[in-house]
Design a protein around this motif. Structure first.
Motif, PDB file in Angstrom:
ATOM      1  N   ARG A 137       0.829  -1.213   0.000  1.00  0.00           N
ATOM      2  CA  ARG A 137       0.000   0.000   0.000  1.00  0.00           C
ATOM      3  C   ARG A 137       0.863   1.262   0.000  1.00  0.00           C
ATOM      4  O   ARG A 137       0.447   2.312   0.481  1.00  0.00           O
ATOM      5  CB  ARG A 137      -0.914  -0.006   1.231  1.00  0.00           C
ATOM      6  N   THR A 138       2.053   1.172  -0.538  1.00  0.00           N
ATOM      7  CA  THR A 138       2.967   2.308  -0.556  1.00  0.00           C
ATOM      8  C   THR A 138       2.778   3.129  -1.829  1.00  0.00           C
ATOM      9  O   THR A 138       2.080   2.728  -2.765  1.00  0.00           O
ATOM     10  CB  THR A 138       4.423   1.822  -0.487  1.00  0.00           C
ATOM     11  N   ALA A 139       3.419   4.273  -1.849  1.00  0.00           N
ATOM     12  CA  ALA A 139       3.377   5.123  -3.032  1.00  0.00           C
ATOM     13  C   ALA A 139       3.982   4.413  -4.235  1.00  0.00           C
ATOM     14  O   ALA A 139       3.508   4.550  -5.368  1.00  0.00           O
ATOM     15  CB  ALA A 139       4.113   6.431  -2.761  1.00  0.00           C
ATOM     16  N   ASN A 140       5.036   3.635  -4.007  1.00  0.00           N
ATOM     17  CA  ASN A 140       5.695   2.928  -5.106  1.00  0.00           C
ATOM     18  C   ASN A 140       4.773   1.892  -5.750  1.00  0.00           C
ATOM     19  O   ASN A 140       4.836   1.663  -6.965  1.00  0.00           O
ATOM     20  CB  ASN A 140       6.968   2.246  -4.610  1.00  0.00           C
ATOM     21  N   VAL A 141       3.935   1.258  -4.952  1.00  0.00           N
ATOM     22  CA  VAL A 141       3.006   0.257  -5.495  1.00  0.00           C
ATOM     23  C   VAL A 141       2.014   0.917  -6.446  1.00  0.00           C
ATOM     24  O   VAL A 141       1.817   0.462  -7.586  1.00  0.00           O
ATOM     25  CB  VAL A 141       2.257  -0.463  -4.358  1.00  0.00           C
ATOM     26  N   PHE A 142       1.400   2.006  -6.006  1.00  0.00           N
ATOM     27  CA  PHE A 142       0.426   2.704  -6.866  1.00  0.00           C
ATOM     28  C   PHE A 142       1.119   3.360  -8.042  1.00  0.00           C
ATOM     29  O   PHE A 142       0.592   3.364  -9.165  1.00  0.00           O
ATOM     30  CB  PHE A 142      -0.340   3.727  -6.031  1.00  0.00           C
ATOM     31  N   SER A 143       2.313   3.900  -7.812  1.00  0.00           N
ATOM     32  CA  SER A 143       3.065   4.498  -8.924  1.00  0.00           C
ATOM     33  C   SER A 143       3.394   3.459  -9.980  1.00  0.00           C
ATOM     34  O   SER A 143       3.368   3.756 -11.188  1.00  0.00           O
ATOM     35  CB  SER A 143       4.368   5.120  -8.403  1.00  0.00           C
ATOM     36  N   GLY A 144       3.685   2.223  -9.538  1.00  0.00           N
ATOM     37  CA  GLY A 144       3.969   1.155 -10.495  1.00  0.00           C
ATOM     38  C   GLY A 144       2.801   0.911 -11.433  1.00  0.00           C
ATOM     39  O   GLY A 144       2.993   0.673 -12.630  1.00  0.00           O
ATOM     40  N   PHE A 145       1.578   0.968 -10.898  1.00  0.00           N
ATOM     41  CA  PHE A 145       0.398   0.814 -11.747  1.00  0.00           C
ATOM     42  C   PHE A 145       0.264   1.989 -12.705  1.00  0.00           C
ATOM     43  O   PHE A 145       0.063   1.801 -13.915  1.00  0.00           O
ATOM     44  CB  PHE A 145      -0.858   0.711 -10.878  1.00  0.00           C
ATOM     45  N   LEU A 146       0.378   3.210 -12.194  1.00  0.00           N
ATOM     46  CA  LEU A 146       0.191   4.400 -13.033  1.00  0.00           C
ATOM     47  C   LEU A 146       1.234   4.481 -14.143  1.00  0.00           C
ATOM     48  O   LEU A 146       0.932   4.912 -15.265  1.00  0.00           O
ATOM     49  CB  LEU A 146       0.251   5.656 -12.164  1.00  0.00           C
ATOM     50  N   GLN A 147       2.455   4.046 -13.851  1.00  0.00           N
ATOM     51  CA  GLN A 147       3.516   4.099 -14.855  1.00  0.00           C
ATOM     52  C   GLN A 147       3.325   3.085 -15.971  1.00  0.00           C
ATOM     53  O   GLN A 147       3.892   3.238 -17.057  1.00  0.00           O
ATOM     54  CB  GLN A 147       4.870   3.896 -14.178  1.00  0.00           C
ATOM     55  N   GLN A 148       2.550   2.041 -15.700  1.00  0.00           N
ATOM     56  CA  GLN A 148       2.278   1.036 -16.734  1.00  0.00           C
ATOM     57  C   GLN A 148       1.167   1.454 -17.698  1.00  0.00           C
ATOM     58  O   GLN A 148       1.003   0.856 -18.757  1.00  0.00           O
ATOM     59  CB  GLN A 148       1.890  -0.294 -16.089  1.00  0.00           C
ATOM     60  N   LEU A 149       0.408   2.479 -17.328  1.00  0.00           N
ATOM     61  CA  LEU A 149      -0.684   2.929 -18.194  1.00  0.00           C
ATOM     62  C   LEU A 149      -0.124   3.537 -19.475  1.00  0.00           C
ATOM     63  O   LEU A 149       0.915   4.202 -19.455  1.00  0.00           O
ATOM     64  CB  LEU A 149      -1.534   3.974 -17.474  1.00  0.00           C
ATOM     65  N   PRO A 150      -0.808   3.340 -20.602  1.00  0.00           N
ATOM     66  CA  PRO A 150      -0.396   4.052 -21.818  1.00  0.00           C
ATOM     67  C   PRO A 150      -0.425   5.555 -21.585  1.00  0.00           C
ATOM     68  O   PRO A 150      -1.254   6.059 -20.818  1.00  0.00           O
ATOM     69  CB  PRO A 150      -1.463   3.622 -22.846  1.00  0.00           C
ATOM     70  N   LYS A 151       0.466   6.278 -22.222  1.00  0.00           N
ATOM     71  CA  LYS A 151       0.564   7.723 -21.994  1.00  0.00           C
ATOM     72  C   LYS A 151      -0.747   8.445 -22.278  1.00  0.00           C
ATOM     73  O   LYS A 151      -1.140   9.354 -21.539  1.00  0.00           O
ATOM     74  CB  LYS A 151       1.682   8.298 -22.863  1.00  0.00           C
ATOM     75  N   ALA A 152      -1.441   8.030 -23.333  1.00  0.00           N
ATOM     76  CA  ALA A 152      -2.712   8.679 -23.681  1.00  0.00           C
ATOM     77  C   ALA A 152      -3.766   8.419 -22.610  1.00  0.00           C
ATOM     78  O   ALA A 152      -4.567   9.301 -22.275  1.00  0.00           O
ATOM     79  CB  ALA A 152      -3.202   8.180 -25.038  1.00  0.00           C
ATOM     80  N   THR A 153      -3.769   7.214 -22.076  1.00  0.00           N
ATOM     81  CA  THR A 153      -4.739   6.870 -21.027  1.00  0.00           C
ATOM     82  C   THR A 153      -4.462   7.667 -19.764  1.00  0.00           C
ATOM     83  O   THR A 153      -5.381   8.212 -19.138  1.00  0.00           O
ATOM     84  CB  THR A 153      -4.682   5.364 -20.720  1.00  0.00           C
ATOM     85  N   ALA A 154      -3.190   7.738 -19.355  1.00  0.00           N
ATOM     86  CA  ALA A 154      -2.820   8.481 -18.145  1.00  0.00           C
ATOM     87  C   ALA A 154      -3.151   9.966 -18.292  1.00  0.00           C
ATOM     88  O   ALA A 154      -3.634  10.602 -17.352  1.00  0.00           O
ATOM     89  CB  ALA A 154      -1.341   8.291 -17.855  1.00  0.00           C
ATOM     90  N   ALA A 155      -2.907  10.508 -19.480  1.00  0.00           N
ATOM     91  CA  ALA A 155      -3.160  11.933 -19.701  1.00  0.00           C
ATOM     92  C   ALA A 155      -4.648  12.270 -19.664  1.00  0.00           C
ATOM     93  O   ALA A 155      -5.030  13.410 -19.357  1.00  0.00           O
ATOM     94  CB  ALA A 155      -2.575  12.353 -21.048  1.00  0.00           C
ATOM     95  N   ALA A 156      -5.500  11.287 -19.949  1.00  0.00           N
ATOM     96  CA  ALA A 156      -6.945  11.527 -19.993  1.00  0.00           C
ATOM     97  C   ALA A 156      -7.615  11.402 -18.625  1.00  0.00           C
ATOM     98  O   ALA A 156      -8.794  11.737 -18.476  1.00  0.00           O
ATOM     99  CB  ALA A 156      -7.602  10.543 -20.962  1.00  0.00           C
ATOM    100  N   ILE A 157      -6.892  10.924 -17.609  1.00  0.00           N
ATOM    101  CA  ILE A 157      -7.474  10.789 -16.268  1.00  0.00           C
ATOM    102  C   ILE A 157      -7.625  12.180 -15.644  1.00  0.00           C
ATOM    103  O   ILE A 157      -6.649  12.916 -15.498  1.00  0.00           O
ATOM    104  CB  ILE A 157      -6.592   9.894 -15.373  1.00  0.00           C
ATOM    105  N   GLU A 158      -8.849  12.524 -15.286  1.00  0.00           N
ATOM    106  CA  GLU A 158      -9.133  13.847 -14.747  1.00  0.00           C
ATOM    107  C   GLU A 158      -9.088  13.907 -13.224  1.00  0.00           C
ATOM    108  O   GLU A 158      -8.777  14.948 -12.653  1.00  0.00           O
ATOM    109  CB  GLU A 158     -10.514  14.323 -15.232  1.00  0.00           C
ATOM    110  N   ALA A 159      -9.438  12.801 -12.556  1.00  0.00           N
ATOM    111  CA  ALA A 159      -9.481  12.834 -11.097  1.00  0.00           C
ATOM    112  C   ALA A 159      -9.293  11.431 -10.527  1.00  0.00           C
ATOM    113  O   ALA A 159      -9.625  10.434 -11.180  1.00  0.00           O
ATOM    114  CB  ALA A 159     -10.806  13.425 -10.612  1.00  0.00           C
ATOM    115  N   VAL A 160      -8.750  11.383  -9.299  1.00  0.00           N
ATOM    116  CA  VAL A 160      -8.528  10.124  -8.587  1.00  0.00           C
ATOM    117  C   VAL A 160      -9.193  10.231  -7.221  1.00  0.00           C
ATOM    118  O   VAL A 160      -8.876  11.145  -6.446  1.00  0.00           O
ATOM    119  CB  VAL A 160      -7.025   9.821  -8.416  1.00  0.00           C
ATOM    120  N   ALA A 161     -10.107   9.323  -6.929  1.00  0.00           N
ATOM    121  CA  ALA A 161     -10.776   9.296  -5.622  1.00  0.00           C
ATOM    122  C   ALA A 161      -9.971   8.433  -4.659  1.00  0.00           C
ATOM    123  O   ALA A 161      -9.487   7.362  -5.030  1.00  0.00           O
ATOM    124  CB  ALA A 161     -12.197   8.746  -5.765  1.00  0.00           C
ATOM    125  N   MET A 162      -9.836   8.900  -3.416  1.00  0.00           N
ATOM    126  CA  MET A 162      -9.033   8.161  -2.423  1.00  0.00           C
ATOM    127  C   MET A 162      -9.361   8.665  -1.034  1.00  0.00           C
ATOM    128  O   MET A 162     -10.108   9.641  -0.863  1.00  0.00           O
ATOM    129  CB  MET A 162      -7.545   8.348  -2.713  1.00  0.00           C
TER     130      MET A 162
END
Length: 415
Positions: free
Chosen positions: A189-214
């Motif tokens: 549940r660390t920042a690195n774990v979530f960052s690992g997921f976000l870094q695997q997203l295609p660049k276009a997909t990541a750029a289109a994300i407008e908000a993250v609920a948490m």
């Protein structure tokens, strides 16, 4: 007794049914088969035709037949490869080394989705470990892959942490908040774990994300700031009100400790009345709560501020919500209650994330629904020791129910 049932009815490709034996002492049926001699022998590794060295018999368990435990005795060809090498041919309805047919594993996994492993083990007469291993292997083979690199069309996502058991082996779960389904599970549940997921997203997909609920934990915020700098963070109303409820509970303890005996009697049984919304109270509860509020100024202030805080999410714009939040905090600052002042400080620190709700109207309701399903998995299992298996069960819980899991062969159902 001889019998002439075609093997196609039992769906045993490559086998011919010779006879069916009923064993009353064991309350089971044994279907005895022979290999179909018309089928050519093929090396399971190379796919080339081979020659038969000898026939090997195996007894495997199948789904119940006519309400009785069913065993199938099959015959497979051992392929001659070389002087010192032999291999047993491939069988379509049972895995190499397994003692159970595919459809039996399908049935076990379907039952494990809705029942505890212990209940399934008792019903089918198997060991607990056997049922768990069958379900784990079947889920590994059949669950769709969760591949972040193939995700497209994400606008809103939600992230949260779940535990295999209280204080043990936390995992990060990520949801598509628009489609409402799970898109990723990671260990930790660390920042690195979530960052690992976000870094695997295609660049276009990541750029289109407008908000993250948490929730208000700092680790996931750090990952979003690093990987999705243009996305807004939205703190859900549920978590804000949950933190405020803790402030009410702490202040009530203080009031109870300094109260005299009659005042303590008045406060007994009012814990959850202070936390409930007015429309959830019956007449007796409402009367008791009002009596308490009339006799305790601090608790009355907390209760009134709770109702005003809930109105915060009705603000039409981000600026209006920010202004209302600051007004609420100023009122809290004027009180003499330590926990209320600390909560106001927390609101100011998280003001942007809370007020981003006005921009996106994004809640974590889907995440909480997923957490309820995960909680049911833990409850049924009474704790899962295998973290990898727990991840598979989380992924399974996010899929729609598959009624076919309850069917082993045509005409047999456990529902």
């Amino acid at each position: 007794m001889g019998i002439g049932i075609p093997s196609k009815i039992l769906n045993l490709p490559g086998q011919r049914v010779n006879q069916i034996d009923w064993q009353p002492d064991d309350q089971k049926l044994v279907i005895q088969c022979r290999r179909d001699r018309r089928r050519k022998v093929v090396d399971p590794v190379t796919g080339k035709k081979g020659t038969i060295n000898k026939y090997v018999k195996r007894q495997i368990r199948d789904v119940p037949l006519c309400g009785y435990r069913c065993m199938i005795e099959i015959e497979l060809a051992q392929v001659w490869i070389s002087k010192n090498e032999r291999r047993v041919e491939y069988c379509k309805f049972v895995d190499k080394g397994s003692r159970f047919t595919h459809r039996f594993c399908h049935l076990v996994s379907g039952l494990c989705r809705h029942l505890s492993i212990q209940a399934v083990a008792r019903h089918l007469g198997l060991r607990w470990e056997t049922v768990k291993n069958i379900d784990k292997a079947y889920l590994h083979k059949t669950l769709p892959a969760l591949d972040p690199s193939s995700l497209t069309g994400l606008k809103y996502i939600g992230v949260d942490e779940v535990a295999r058991a209280k204080g043990h082996d936390y995992m990060t779960v990520v949801y598509d908040m628009e489609a409402g389904h799970l898109i990723w599970v990671g260990t930790g549940r660390t920042a690195n774990v979530f960052s690992g997921f976000l870094q695997q997203l295609p660049k276009a997909t990541a750029a289109a994300i407008e908000a993250v609920a948490m929730d208000m934990g700092p680790s996931y915020q750090k990952a979003v700031a690093q990987c999705l700098p243009k996305a807004d963070i939205v703190f859900d109303r549920f978590h804000v009100m949950q933190n405020y409820s803790k402030a009410i509970q702490n202040q009530r303890r203080i009031e109870f400790r300094k109260a005299n005996k009659p005042e303590k009697e008045l406060m007994k049984g009012t814990h959850y009345l202070l936390l409930k919304n007015p429309d959830k109270l019956n007449e007796k509860q409402a009367t008791k709560l009002q009596t308490l509020l009339d006799n305790n100024a601090h608790l009355n202030t907390l209760y009134v501020l709770k109702e005003q805080l809930q109105l915060l999410w009705d603000a039409p714009t981000y600026d209006d919500m920010t202004a209302q939040l600051e007004q609420w905090c100023q009122i809290a600052d004027q009180s003499q209650m330590l926990y209320l002042k600390k909560f106001a400080q927390s609101l100011r620190r998280h003001c942007t994330g809370i007020c981003n709700y006005a921009k996106h109207k994004l809640t974590s309701a889907r995440i909480e629904a997923g957490n309820v399903s995960i909680g049911m998995i833990r409850k049924r299992a009474r704790g899962i020791q295998d973290t990898e298996y727990f991840k598979l069960k989380i992924r399974q819980s996010s899929l729609p129910d598959d009624k076919s899991m309850f069917y082993g062969i045509a005409g047999y159902s456990l529902t």
